[in-house]
Enzyme design. Structure first.
Site, PDB file in Angstrom:
ATOM      1  N   ASP A  18      14.211  -1.128   0.919  1.00  0.00           N
ATOM      2  CA  ASP A  18      14.921  -1.151   2.201  1.00  0.00           C
ATOM      3  C   ASP A  18      15.954  -2.292   2.150  1.00  0.00           C
ATOM      4  O   ASP A  18      17.082  -2.094   1.690  1.00  0.00           O
ATOM      5  CB  ASP A  18      13.850  -1.355   3.280  1.00  0.00           C
ATOM      6  CG  ASP A  18      14.347  -1.152   4.686  1.00  0.00           C
ATOM      7  OD1 ASP A  18      15.521  -1.416   4.941  1.00  0.00           O
ATOM      8  OD2 ASP A  18      13.567  -0.742   5.557  1.00  0.00           O
ATOM      9  N   LYS A  78       0.804  -1.210   0.000  1.00  0.00           N
ATOM     10  CA  LYS A  78       0.000   0.000   0.000  1.00  0.00           C
ATOM     11  C   LYS A  78       0.843   1.269   0.000  1.00  0.00           C
ATOM     12  O   LYS A  78       0.360   2.336  -0.313  1.00  0.00           O
ATOM     13  CB  LYS A  78      -0.879   0.011   1.274  1.00  0.00           C
ATOM     14  CG  LYS A  78      -1.862  -1.104   1.383  1.00  0.00           C
ATOM     15  CD  LYS A  78      -2.686  -0.881   2.698  1.00  0.00           C
ATOM     16  CE  LYS A  78      -2.553  -2.077   3.558  1.00  0.00           C
ATOM     17  NZ  LYS A  78      -3.296  -1.943   4.832  1.00  0.00           N
ATOM     18  N   ARG A 132       0.291   7.329   7.025  1.00  0.00           N
ATOM     19  CA  ARG A 132       0.430   7.222   5.572  1.00  0.00           C
ATOM     20  C   ARG A 132       0.049   8.513   4.847  1.00  0.00           C
ATOM     21  O   ARG A 132       0.536   8.777   3.759  1.00  0.00           O
ATOM     22  CB  ARG A 132      -0.463   6.096   5.023  1.00  0.00           C
ATOM     23  CG  ARG A 132       0.032   4.705   5.311  1.00  0.00           C
ATOM     24  CD  ARG A 132      -0.643   3.710   4.381  1.00  0.00           C
ATOM     25  NE  ARG A 132      -0.609   2.349   4.900  1.00  0.00           N
ATOM     26  CZ  ARG A 132       0.388   1.486   4.709  1.00  0.00           C
ATOM     27  NH1 ARG A 132       1.442   1.833   4.016  1.00  0.00           N
ATOM     28  NH2 ARG A 132       0.334   0.267   5.217  1.00  0.00           N
ATOM     29  N   ASP A 173       4.017   3.870   6.469  1.00  0.00           N
ATOM     30  CA  ASP A 173       3.284   3.793   7.737  1.00  0.00           C
ATOM     31  C   ASP A 173       4.130   3.294   8.892  1.00  0.00           C
ATOM     32  O   ASP A 173       5.212   2.748   8.703  1.00  0.00           O
ATOM     33  CB  ASP A 173       2.101   2.829   7.572  1.00  0.00           C
ATOM     34  CG  ASP A 173       2.561   1.363   7.533  1.00  0.00           C
ATOM     35  OD1 ASP A 173       3.456   1.054   6.735  1.00  0.00           O
ATOM     36  OD2 ASP A 173       2.033   0.555   8.316  1.00  0.00           O
ATOM     37  N   PHE A 186      14.102   4.679  10.181  1.00  0.00           N
ATOM     38  CA  PHE A 186      12.703   4.346   9.875  1.00  0.00           C
ATOM     39  C   PHE A 186      11.905   5.624   9.623  1.00  0.00           C
ATOM     40  O   PHE A 186      11.797   6.479  10.505  1.00  0.00           O
ATOM     41  CB  PHE A 186      12.098   3.560  11.040  1.00  0.00           C
ATOM     42  CG  PHE A 186      10.734   3.015  10.725  1.00  0.00           C
ATOM     43  CD1 PHE A 186      10.594   1.894   9.919  1.00  0.00           C
ATOM     44  CD2 PHE A 186       9.600   3.648  11.203  1.00  0.00           C
ATOM     45  CE1 PHE A 186       9.332   1.393   9.611  1.00  0.00           C
ATOM     46  CE2 PHE A 186       8.336   3.160  10.903  1.00  0.00           C
ATOM     47  CZ  PHE A 186       8.207   2.034  10.104  1.00  0.00           C
ATOM     48  N   GLU A 229       7.477   1.657  -6.409  1.00  0.00           N
ATOM     49  CA  GLU A 229       7.653   1.373  -4.981  1.00  0.00           C
ATOM     50  C   GLU A 229       7.823   2.671  -4.204  1.00  0.00           C
ATOM     51  O   GLU A 229       8.324   3.663  -4.736  1.00  0.00           O
ATOM     52  CB  GLU A 229       8.927   0.534  -4.763  1.00  0.00           C
ATOM     53  CG  GLU A 229       8.705  -0.966  -4.713  1.00  0.00           C
ATOM     54  CD  GLU A 229       8.017  -1.421  -3.424  1.00  0.00           C
ATOM     55  OE1 GLU A 229       7.353  -0.616  -2.743  1.00  0.00           O
ATOM     56  OE2 GLU A 229       8.145  -2.615  -3.106  1.00  0.00           O
ATOM     57  N   ASP A 230       7.439   2.647  -2.939  1.00  0.00           N
ATOM     58  CA  ASP A 230       7.717   3.802  -2.078  1.00  0.00           C
ATOM     59  C   ASP A 230       9.123   3.726  -1.506  1.00  0.00           C
ATOM     60  O   ASP A 230       9.806   4.738  -1.385  1.00  0.00           O
ATOM     61  CB  ASP A 230       6.681   3.926  -0.950  1.00  0.00           C
ATOM     62  CG  ASP A 230       6.523   2.640  -0.155  1.00  0.00           C
ATOM     63  OD1 ASP A 230       6.830   1.555  -0.687  1.00  0.00           O
ATOM     64  OD2 ASP A 230       6.099   2.704   1.006  1.00  0.00           O
TER      65      ASP A 230
END
Ligand code: PRP
Length: 174
Positions: A100, A40, A162, A156, A149, A96-97
């Site tokens: 990682d 999401k 978000r 989120d 992070f 993609e956001d």
């Protein structure tokens, strides 16, 4: 009240997306592009990127999950929802956001390559080079970030934050 350390403002995000959109428009002119949005976290990025692009490609969605309400990757990637459109002979651009550890992107590339697309590339708004556990190809990156992070603009923490318009480090995760 949550406290945030700003990393990228709404304006910085918007201007970087304009550059990425123009680059993608140029690279995919005359190709059979499909945007494959990874739910999401990519919802705002994909929406803003697609609307800045001139090519108006078809858009489909796939949902993967690896984080499970924690600030660390579980290391296990789950396919929660597959895409609907066929990707055979199409030029797939994964949206993609964040990349990682790279495990999600590695999993997704393998899954898609087996479906015989013409090509598979990825645009990610954020990348954490220091956290990558895999050497996965990442063709377009909005911003590199440190191994910390971040939340906001789709990202989120336990399904919160978000819809913040900016990207920030959460100072006091609860
Ligand atoms: C996040 C993000 C990427 C993935 C990156 O998704 O959207 O898909 O983790 O992590 P990795 O490179 O370590 O694999 P998440 O599993 O949190 O799901 P969400 O997008 O629904 O929040």
């Amino acid at each position: 009240m949550p406290e945030f350390d700003l990393r990228f403002s709404k304006e910085q995000i918007a201007s970087r997306i304009e550059v990425l959109a123009a680059q993608i428009d140029r690279d995919y002119a005359g190709k059979n592009l499909i945007l494959l949005v990874v739910l999401k976290g990519s919802l705002h990025f994909a929406s803003d990127l697609a609307r800045k692009m001139k090519l108006d490609p078809p858009i489909d969605f796939i949902q993967l999950a690896s984080y499970h309400d924690d600030t660390k990757s579980s290391g296990i990637v789950q396919l929660k929802k597959d895409h609907d459109m066929t990707i055979e002979d199409r030029d797939v651009l994964i949206v993609e956001d964040i990349v990682d550890t790279g495990l999600t992107l590695e999993y997704l590339r393998e899954l898609l390559e087996a479906r015989r697309p013409a090509s598979v590339s990825c645009v990610s708004l954020l990348a954490k080079p220091d956290a990558h556990q895999r050497e996965v190809a990442l063709e377009y990156v909005g911003f590199d970030i440190k191994n910390e992070f971040v939340v906001g603009y789709g990202l989120d923490h336990a399904e919160k934050y978000r819809s913040l318009p900016f990207i920030a480090v959460l100072r006091n995760p609860v």
